[in-house]
Design a protein around this motif. Structure first.
Motif, PDB file in Angstrom:
ATOM      1  N   LEU A 171       0.833  -1.201   0.000  1.00  0.00           N
ATOM      2  CA  LEU A 171       0.000   0.000   0.000  1.00  0.00           C
ATOM      3  C   LEU A 171       0.873   1.259   0.000  1.00  0.00           C
ATOM      4  N   MET A 172       1.889   1.254   0.840  1.00  0.00           N
ATOM      5  CA  MET A 172       2.755   2.425   0.972  1.00  0.00           C
ATOM      6  C   MET A 172       3.581   2.643  -0.301  1.00  0.00           C
ATOM      7  N   LYS A 173       4.089   1.554  -0.883  1.00  0.00           N
ATOM      8  CA  LYS A 173       4.878   1.681  -2.108  1.00  0.00           C
ATOM      9  C   LYS A 173       4.029   2.196  -3.261  1.00  0.00           C
ATOM     10  N   ARG A 174       2.826   1.640  -3.400  1.00  0.00           N
ATOM     11  CA  ARG A 174       1.968   2.069  -4.503  1.00  0.00           C
ATOM     12  C   ARG A 174       1.513   3.519  -4.313  1.00  0.00           C
ATOM     13  N   GLY A 175       1.314   3.915  -3.068  1.00  0.00           N
ATOM     14  CA  GLY A 175       0.999   5.317  -2.815  1.00  0.00           C
ATOM     15  C   GLY A 175       2.117   6.216  -3.305  1.00  0.00           C
ATOM     16  N   MET A 176       3.344   5.830  -3.028  1.00  0.00           N
ATOM     17  CA  MET A 176       4.501   6.608  -3.481  1.00  0.00           C
ATOM     18  C   MET A 176       4.592   6.633  -4.999  1.00  0.00           C
ATOM     19  N   ASP A 177       4.221   5.514  -5.641  1.00  0.00           N
ATOM     20  CA  ASP A 177       4.235   5.463  -7.110  1.00  0.00           C
ATOM     21  C   ASP A 177       3.324   6.531  -7.705  1.00  0.00           C
ATOM     22  N   PHE A 178       2.248   6.861  -6.983  1.00  0.00           N
ATOM     23  CA  PHE A 178       1.315   7.885  -7.440  1.00  0.00           C
ATOM     24  C   PHE A 178       1.660   9.267  -6.884  1.00  0.00           C
ATOM     25  N   GLY A 179       2.826   9.378  -6.226  1.00  0.00           N
ATOM     26  CA  GLY A 179       3.245  10.664  -5.680  1.00  0.00           C
ATOM     27  C   GLY A 179       2.539  11.035  -4.395  1.00  0.00           C
ATOM     28  N   CYS A 180       2.045  10.021  -3.669  1.00  0.00           N
ATOM     29  CA  CYS A 180       1.265  10.275  -2.452  1.00  0.00           C
ATOM     30  C   CYS A 180       1.942   9.669  -1.228  1.00  0.00           C
ATOM     31  N   GLU A 181       1.631  10.231  -0.078  1.00  0.00           N
ATOM     32  CA  GLU A 181       1.944   9.621   1.199  1.00  0.00           C
ATOM     33  C   GLU A 181       0.678   8.940   1.702  1.00  0.00           C
ATOM     34  N   MET A 182       0.811   8.139   2.740  1.00  0.00           N
ATOM     35  CA  MET A 182      -0.363   7.564   3.377  1.00  0.00           C
ATOM     36  C   MET A 182      -1.088   8.642   4.185  1.00  0.00           C
ATOM     37  N   ALA A 183      -2.414   8.592   4.156  1.00  0.00           N
ATOM     38  CA  ALA A 183      -3.205   9.540   4.942  1.00  0.00           C
ATOM     39  C   ALA A 183      -3.103   9.223   6.434  1.00  0.00           C
ATOM     40  N   PHE A 184      -2.843   7.950   6.742  1.00  0.00           N
ATOM     41  CA  PHE A 184      -2.668   7.470   8.113  1.00  0.00           C
ATOM     42  C   PHE A 184      -2.015   6.108   8.014  1.00  0.00           C
ATOM     43  N   ASP A 185      -1.605   5.547   9.136  1.00  0.00           N
ATOM     44  CA  ASP A 185      -0.972   4.243   9.144  1.00  0.00           C
ATOM     45  C   ASP A 185      -1.994   3.183   8.726  1.00  0.00           C
ATOM     46  N   PRO A 186      -1.780   2.486   7.602  1.00  0.00           N
ATOM     47  CA  PRO A 186      -2.783   1.534   7.110  1.00  0.00           C
ATOM     48  C   PRO A 186      -3.061   0.416   8.108  1.00  0.00           C
ATOM     49  N   LEU A 187      -4.314  -0.043   8.109  1.00  0.00           N
ATOM     50  CA  LEU A 187      -4.732  -1.167   8.942  1.00  0.00           C
ATOM     51  C   LEU A 187      -4.990  -2.368   8.043  1.00  0.00           C
ATOM     52  N   VAL A 188      -4.293  -3.455   8.318  1.00  0.00           N
ATOM     53  CA  VAL A 188      -4.442  -4.686   7.544  1.00  0.00           C
ATOM     54  C   VAL A 188      -4.611  -5.829   8.540  1.00  0.00           C
ATOM     55  N   ALA A 189      -5.729  -6.530   8.479  1.00  0.00           N
ATOM     56  CA  ALA A 189      -6.010  -7.571   9.480  1.00  0.00           C
ATOM     57  C   ALA A 189      -6.694  -8.768   8.850  1.00  0.00           C
TER      58      ALA A 189
END
Length: 232
Positions: A52-70
């Motif tokens: 999620l974080m890598k793909r966000g960077m690919d689009f020139g974005c940061e994460m809006a918050f720490d992703p939750l994956v469960a």
């Protein structure tokens, strides 16, 4: 201190702000769909988070918050953080958003790894319907408490396992005005952006959540997060 006044002003977005939020939602949709369509390639929850974080960077974005994956029993936690676990069979949810030019998105999708038992399938499909029905209620003039109360009423006995508020405003911050809870007296106005995210969580067993970011228009709700929500 004029921060409360500024907070209220920020609750209503102008065209430029809406454009950035919509772009953020579009990017998060693409990433979410990639994850959900290729879930079998990931071994651990942390691998999903890194993706999620890598793909966000690919689009020139940061994460809006720490992703939750469960996954599995971990899905029973509302704000599960320890992602360094193998992905297990059962409910699997991803809650994340991106920051595009200072404006956020927020989306949660739940799927099931393996074959869901009839009861769990029934619970998820019921939650999904309640979420979709609540989104359709969004319109200028309605109190946010009416939305929250509607969800709790239609979840029935399951409302005891809905342990957080229904949603929140989204913009420069991922949590801002309007407040969406059973005690809120705020009325929705055209130009507001908020989340509708009911969830039910059975401690130590499993949980599920469905979340969309929506815009309030004069005609009602416009869903900004459009990644597929599959019925089980």
């Amino acid at each position: 201190d004029i921060s409360p006044l500024l907070s209220n002003i920020r609750g209503i977005k102008d065209k430029q702000e809406l454009s950035k939020i919509k772009k953020a939602c579009s990017i998060s949709d693409k990433i979410m769909q990639e994850v959900m369509e290729n879930i079998t390639i990931f071994r651990t929850e942390s691998e999903v988070k890194k993706y999620l974080m890598k793909r966000g960077m690919d689009f020139g974005c940061e994460m809006a918050f720490d992703p939750l994956v469960a996954s599995g029993k971990n899905s029973s936690y509302v704000h599960y953080e320890d992602c360094n676990k193998k992905i297990k069979k059962g409910f699997f949810y991803v809650d994340f958003g991106v920051d595009y030019m200072g404006y956020k998105s927020d989306i949660t999708r739940t799927t099931y790894i393996g074959q869901p038992p009839a009861r769990e399938k029934e619970l998820y499909n019921h939650l999904l319907k309640v979420q979709q029905d609540t989104v359709r209620m969004v319109q200028p003039g309605i109190k946010t408490s009416e939305l929250d109360n509607y969800v709790r009423k239609h979840l029935g006995d399951l409302s005891a396992y809905f342990t957080h508020s229904l949603g929140h405003g989204v913009g420069i911050e991922v949590h801002e005005k309007p407040i969406v809870s059973s005690k809120a007296e705020e009325k929705l106005q055209e130009g507001m952006v908020l989340t509708i995210e009911p969830g039910i969580y059975f401690p130590g067993k499993y949980g599920m959540r469905v979340e969309d970011t929506v815009e309030v228009t004069k005609r009602g709700a416009k869903i900004l997060t459009r990644a597929p929500k599959h019925q089980l």
